[in-house]
Design an enzyme around this catalytic site. Structure first.
Site, PDB file in Angstrom:
ATOM      1  N   CYS A 224     -39.327  80.376  59.379  1.00 39.69           N
ATOM      2  CA  CYS A 224     -40.145  79.287  59.894  1.00 39.69           C
ATOM      3  C   CYS A 224     -40.771  79.743  61.213  1.00 39.69           C
ATOM      4  CB  CYS A 224     -39.292  78.048  60.100  1.00 39.69           C
ATOM      5  SG  CYS A 224     -38.557  77.493  58.564  1.00 39.69           S
TER       6      CYS A 224
ATOM      7  N   TRP B 107     -26.506  77.708  61.089  1.00 43.72           N
ATOM      8  CA  TRP B 107     -26.560  76.261  60.853  1.00 43.72           C
ATOM      9  C   TRP B 107     -25.215  75.680  60.428  1.00 43.72           C
ATOM     10  CZ3 TRP B 107     -32.061  76.066  58.167  1.00 43.72           C
ATOM     11  CH2 TRP B 107     -33.033  76.139  59.175  1.00 43.72           C
TER      12      TRP B 107
ATOM     13  N   GLY C 201     -40.512  77.672  48.185  1.00 45.82           N
ATOM     14  CA  GLY C 201     -39.246  77.395  47.493  1.00 45.82           C
ATOM     15  C   GLY C 201     -39.128  75.976  46.993  1.00 45.82           C
TER      16      GLY C 201
ATOM     17  N   ARG D  15     -32.917  62.065  64.613  1.00 46.76           N
ATOM     18  CA  ARG D  15     -32.557  63.042  63.596  1.00 46.76           C
ATOM     19  C   ARG D  15     -31.202  63.683  63.883  1.00 46.76           C
ATOM     20  NH1 ARG D  15     -36.338  65.453  59.981  1.00 46.76           N
ATOM     21  NH2 ARG D  15     -35.212  67.407  59.845  1.00 46.76           N
TER      22      ARG D  15
ATOM     23  N   ASP E  91     -33.957  83.374  52.291  1.00 45.21           N
ATOM     24  CA  ASP E  91     -34.504  82.703  53.470  1.00 45.21           C
ATOM     25  C   ASP E  91     -33.686  83.003  54.711  1.00 45.21           C
ATOM     26  OD1 ASP E  91     -36.583  81.380  52.139  1.00 45.21           O
ATOM     27  OD2 ASP E  91     -35.260  79.761  51.499  1.00 45.21           O
TER      28      ASP E  91
ATOM     29  N   HIS F  97     -45.988  70.258  57.469  1.00 48.14           N
ATOM     30  CA  HIS F  97     -45.440  69.088  58.166  1.00 48.14           C
ATOM     31  C   HIS F  97     -46.421  67.927  58.148  1.00 48.14           C
ATOM     32  CE1 HIS F  97     -42.126  71.499  59.480  1.00 48.14           C
ATOM     33  NE2 HIS F  97     -42.949  72.405  59.963  1.00 48.14           N
TER      34      HIS F  97
HETATM   35  N1  GLN Z   1     -36.775  77.811  50.586  1.00 50.15           N
HETATM   36  C1  GLN Z   1     -36.714  76.762  51.539  1.00 50.15           C
HETATM   37  C2  GLN Z   1     -37.672  75.639  51.137  1.00 50.15           C
HETATM   38  O1  GLN Z   1     -38.680  75.896  50.652  1.00 50.15           O
HETATM   39  C3  GLN Z   1     -37.066  77.237  52.923  1.00 50.15           C
HETATM   40  C4  GLN Z   1     -36.927  76.154  53.946  1.00 50.15           C
HETATM   41  C5  GLN Z   1     -37.064  76.598  55.373  1.00 50.15           C
HETATM   42  O2  GLN Z   1     -37.607  77.634  55.651  1.00 50.15           O
HETATM   43  N2  GLN Z   1     -36.596  75.811  56.322  1.00 50.15           N
HETATM   44  O3  GLN Z   1     -37.427  74.502  51.331  1.00 50.15           O
HETATM   45 ZN    ZN Z   2     -39.727  77.626  56.669  1.00 43.33          ZN
END
Ligand code: GLN
Ligand code: ZN
Length: 763
Positions: free
Chosen positions: A652, A570, A441, A524, A608, A703
């Site tokens: 994720c 969230w 994305g 964070r 997502d 990451h």
């Molecule tokens: N579509 C979002 C991105 O690519 C997905 C982010 C995520 O999964 N935390 O940033």
């Molecule tokens: Zn992700």
């Protein structure tokens, strides 16, 4: 007289001072002494905010994490940092964050690179702690210096305080045995250190110690239940009084166990499930203090003080001085101070309470209990007015939304045809090669994007200029994807600051704070939007951007949305209706967006659900109920489309084994997941379940700045193809690329596309 206390105060500072100080220290721009001064200043300020309490917490402050602090107190450092000769605080940050080895490292044995401790979610919150590491040979050794220093500071400030520590059973449960050995075997070695710690505190004149055992609100097997009995009997003769603190849920079947541990007091979360409390009072051993967490420490709503007093007054009558009151849990999970919010709508603001205000509520409750409600009549009336206004406000209650919700039936979440019938129609329309390539994305949030956003927010550029800048970024993403030869494109999410905030800002029923930061881990913080009312979508949220992106290419562009469950998990959510209802409302709003995207000609739409697993309740017995409504909400959002429209979802890093049936029930045509670090092992869950739809197992870790090689990607995908039929595999990175640089993204994706070509030729 009722006693008031607090379990923990947010440590990050009202202006995130700790964050700035830590980051500047880590960059070498300020000294350790400066960091220490700031820490002491925050503690001083936070104790001053809590001056009205009978007991304020000491030891709740941490430079990084309270669990890591406890590991240091218990002398349980990972072996890899033991030989360190440098500064102790520096070593603490080495465990917290890891450290890469200096390029020319002469003393690699001592000060070279070191891996960070693993991080995981603190119970069902969004806070992440550093996992204690154990092996069969772990030993413990007391270092009480941090607690003693902070205790001395509190004494010098004249604060009535109680030290806070994590209890031995929860501490063991939170950790991980690196060698697979049984953690409970360590209890025997751990208890003498706890006993020594409590004695050390007693010697300083400490009367009460809060010992946190939130594990008691989870399902425990016989060994762990026994560990509780054993541990607290072993600590029974300590000269301090122990307040055993449980939170984040009800004790339920552990009530008897918790109630009968030989401690001087028990704290329970009384924010939900008040029916639990009278039976508890009826069996409370005489002399034992009962602390009720009556002010919710997990949300940002004002407490209904009138209702709280209605049920507290008879309890106060019954228990007398044995009744304590407190927030339900540490206030770590809420922002610091509502007073600093100047942009919040006045009416909405009147419904809210952050940490400082929650302590104010506690003080009002105590005064009303101790002196009668008349003593605080005016304050209680003002409070009630706010509660009433929220209860009846048309901004909260939207009859149209309620009617739409009442109209939900099973058909709404049902695709026209099963996957086996949809898949050929989609294939005919999309004409994708085998092993199609895509991304998740986002593309890099460049300095230019952030700069334009900042200028726009500050009013320095107008909407037209801002939009032009974002369109230019989208066009750039499309050009790059053309050059890379990807198969299904994304627009890159340039216009989005955050995947939840972006949608929250456009939905009715959401509000945003300016300073409502909550620590997520270390320095964070997150600023969850506030879902306060019935959710509706005044107009399309993404269609213009996505349609623009699609207009630049013939390749299929993915419409990109955040799913209802993730929006919910969230956000700070309503406490006046079940989470499931808020989730359904979000689902209906996202469904409208999905259908608008489909009408605009988008052939692929991704929704997502990064946070689906995060919402799992602490007790396994409650998992299925959550999964059922979460999946039903996703289906409402996603499944209104025609067979020809391909729905993707993304998650994720998660364990999938125990939720795979629910993942399959979402019925997305394709799911992309974070797998690269697990060496494709995560796919086993999909394999053994015979997961029927398409899967894109992430082939590289986004990451890390490392560029994956083509060979590595091919090898990973071959492993994937051993588990999932090749016709149903996609090739994509683990997650979005927003934190990377284009200079990293381009070579990585070049290798990924080349790998897909190799796979097409060979598998
Ligand atoms: N579509 C979002 C991105 O690519 C997905 C982010 C995520 O999964 N935390 O940033
Ligand atoms: Zn992700």
């Amino acid at each position: 007289m009722v006693t008031t206390h607090n379990l923990g105060f947010p440590r990050i500072g009202a202006q995130r001072e700790l964050k700035s100080a830590l980051e500047s220290y880590w960059k070498g721009r300020s000294s350790r002494a400066e960091l220490e001064v700031l820490g002491a200043e925050l503690r001083r300020r936070h104790w001053a905010e809590q001056a009205a309490l009978d007991f304020a917490p000491v030891g709740d402050f941490a430079f990084y994490d309270q669990v890591l602090d406890m590991s240091f107190t218990l002398g349980n450092l990972p072996e890899r940092v033991l030989g360190f000769h440098g500064d102790a605080l520096d070593n603490y940050f080495r465990v917290a964050r890891g450290r890469s080895a200096p390029v020319a490292d002469e003393q690699a044995g001592c000060c070279g690179g070191v891996a960070a401790g693993e991080m995981t979610k603190w119970f069902d919150t969004n806070y992440h702690y550093i996992v204690p590491e154990f092996t069969a040979t772990t030993t413990f050794k007391l270092d009480a210096s941090r607690l003693l220093e902070q205790w001395a500071e509190a004494q010098a400030q004249g604060v009535a305080a109680k030290p806070v520590i994590i209890g031995p059973v929860t501490y063991l449960a939170l950790g991980k045995a690196k060698d697979g050995s049984g953690k409970l075997a360590l209890l025997e070695r751990l208890l003498p250190v706890y006993a020594e710690l409590l004695e050390t505190l007693a010697a300083q004149g400490v009367e009460w110690v809060q010992i946190d055992e939130p594990l008691l609100v989870t399902e425990l097997d016989a060994d762990w239940r026994h560990a509780y009995d054993h541990a607290y009997h072993a600590l029974k003769s300590c000269r301090v009084k122990l307040l055993l603190a449980t939170y984040f849920g009800q004790l339920l079947e552990n009530r008897h166990l918790a109630l009968n541990l030989p401690v001087a007091g028990l704290h329970i979360d009384a924010s939900q499930g008040r029916e639990d409390i009278w039976p508890l009072v009826d069996t409370l051993p005489p002399h034992k203090v009962l602390s009720l967490g009556v002010v919710n420490g997990r949300n940002i709503w004002k407490t209904d003080l009138g209702a709280a007093l209605d049920w507290l007054e008879p309890l106060a009558e019954r228990l007398g001085a044995r009744l304590w009151i407190a927030p339900s849990c540490s206030l770590l999970h809420v922002p610091v101070d509502l007073d600093s919010e100047e942009n919040l709508d006045r009416e909405i603001k009147s419904w809210l309470a952050f940490a400082k205000q929650k302590l104010g509520e506690l003080a009002l409750l105590a005064t009303a209990l101790n002196q009668g409600r008349a003593a605080v009549r005016a304050e209680l009336d003002a409070h009630r007015a706010a509660i009433e206004s929220r209860r009846h406000s048309p901004r909260v209650h939207n009859p149209k939304v309620k009617a739409a919700l009442a109209g939900i039936d099973a058909g709404l979440g049902q695709r026209q045809s099963p996957y086996a019938q949809r898949a050929p129609k989609q294939a005919a329309r999309l004409k994708l090669p085998k092993f199609p390539t895509t991304t998740i994305g986002s593309f890099p949030q460049t300095a230019e994007i952030r700069w334009a956003r900042r200028q726009f927010k500050a009013g320095e550029i107008d909407a037209v200029t801002y939009q032009a800048a974002m369109r230019a970024e989208i066009a750039r993403s499309v050009r790059e994807q053309e050059a890379l030869g990807l198969d299904v494109f994304v627009h890159g999410e340039a216009e989005r600051n955050d995947m939840v905030e972006y949608f929250g800002e456009q939905l009715d029923g959401y509000a945003f704070s300016q300073f409502g930061w909550v620590q997520s881990y270390g320095s964070r913080c997150v600023k969850p939007p506030i879902l306060f009312g019935d959710i509706s979508r005044p107009k399309a949220m993404t269609v213009e951007w996505i349609a623009y992106a699609q207009s630049l290419t013939h390749k299929p562009m993915k419409g990109m949305l955040t799913g209802p469950v993730t929006l919910l998990n969230w956000s700070f959510v309503r406490d006046d209706q079940p989470r499931s209802v808020s989730c359904q409302q979000l689902a209906l709003a996202i469904r409208e967006e999905v259908l608008d995207l489909e009408r605009a000609g988008l052939r692929v739409i991704q929704i997502d659900e990064a946070a689906l697993r995060e919402g799992l309740p602490l007790r396994r017995s409650q998992w299925q109920a959550y999964l059922d409504w979460a999946v039903a909400s996703f289906r409402i959002a996603a499944n209104g489309v025609r067979d020809e429209t391909q729905i993707h979802t993304h998650m994720c890093y998660s364990e999938f084994n125990d939720i795979i049936a629910s993942i399959a029930a979402m019925d997305a045509d394709a799911i992309t997941i974070e797998t690269s670090r697990s060496d494709m092992e995560l796919l086993d869950a999909f394999d053994s379940f015979n997961y029927p739809n398409e899967i894109g197992p992430g082939v590289y870790d986004i990451h890390s700045p490392n560029i994956p090689t083509q060979e590595h990607i091919v090898a990973l995908m071959k492993k994937a193809a051993e588990r999932i039929p090749a016709e149903r595999l996609w090739v994509n990175p683990d997650c979005g690329l927003k934190t990377r640089q284009w200079s990293e993204v381009i070579p990585a994706l070049t290798h990924m596309v080349a790998a897909a070509k190799t796979l097409r030729a060979t598998v």
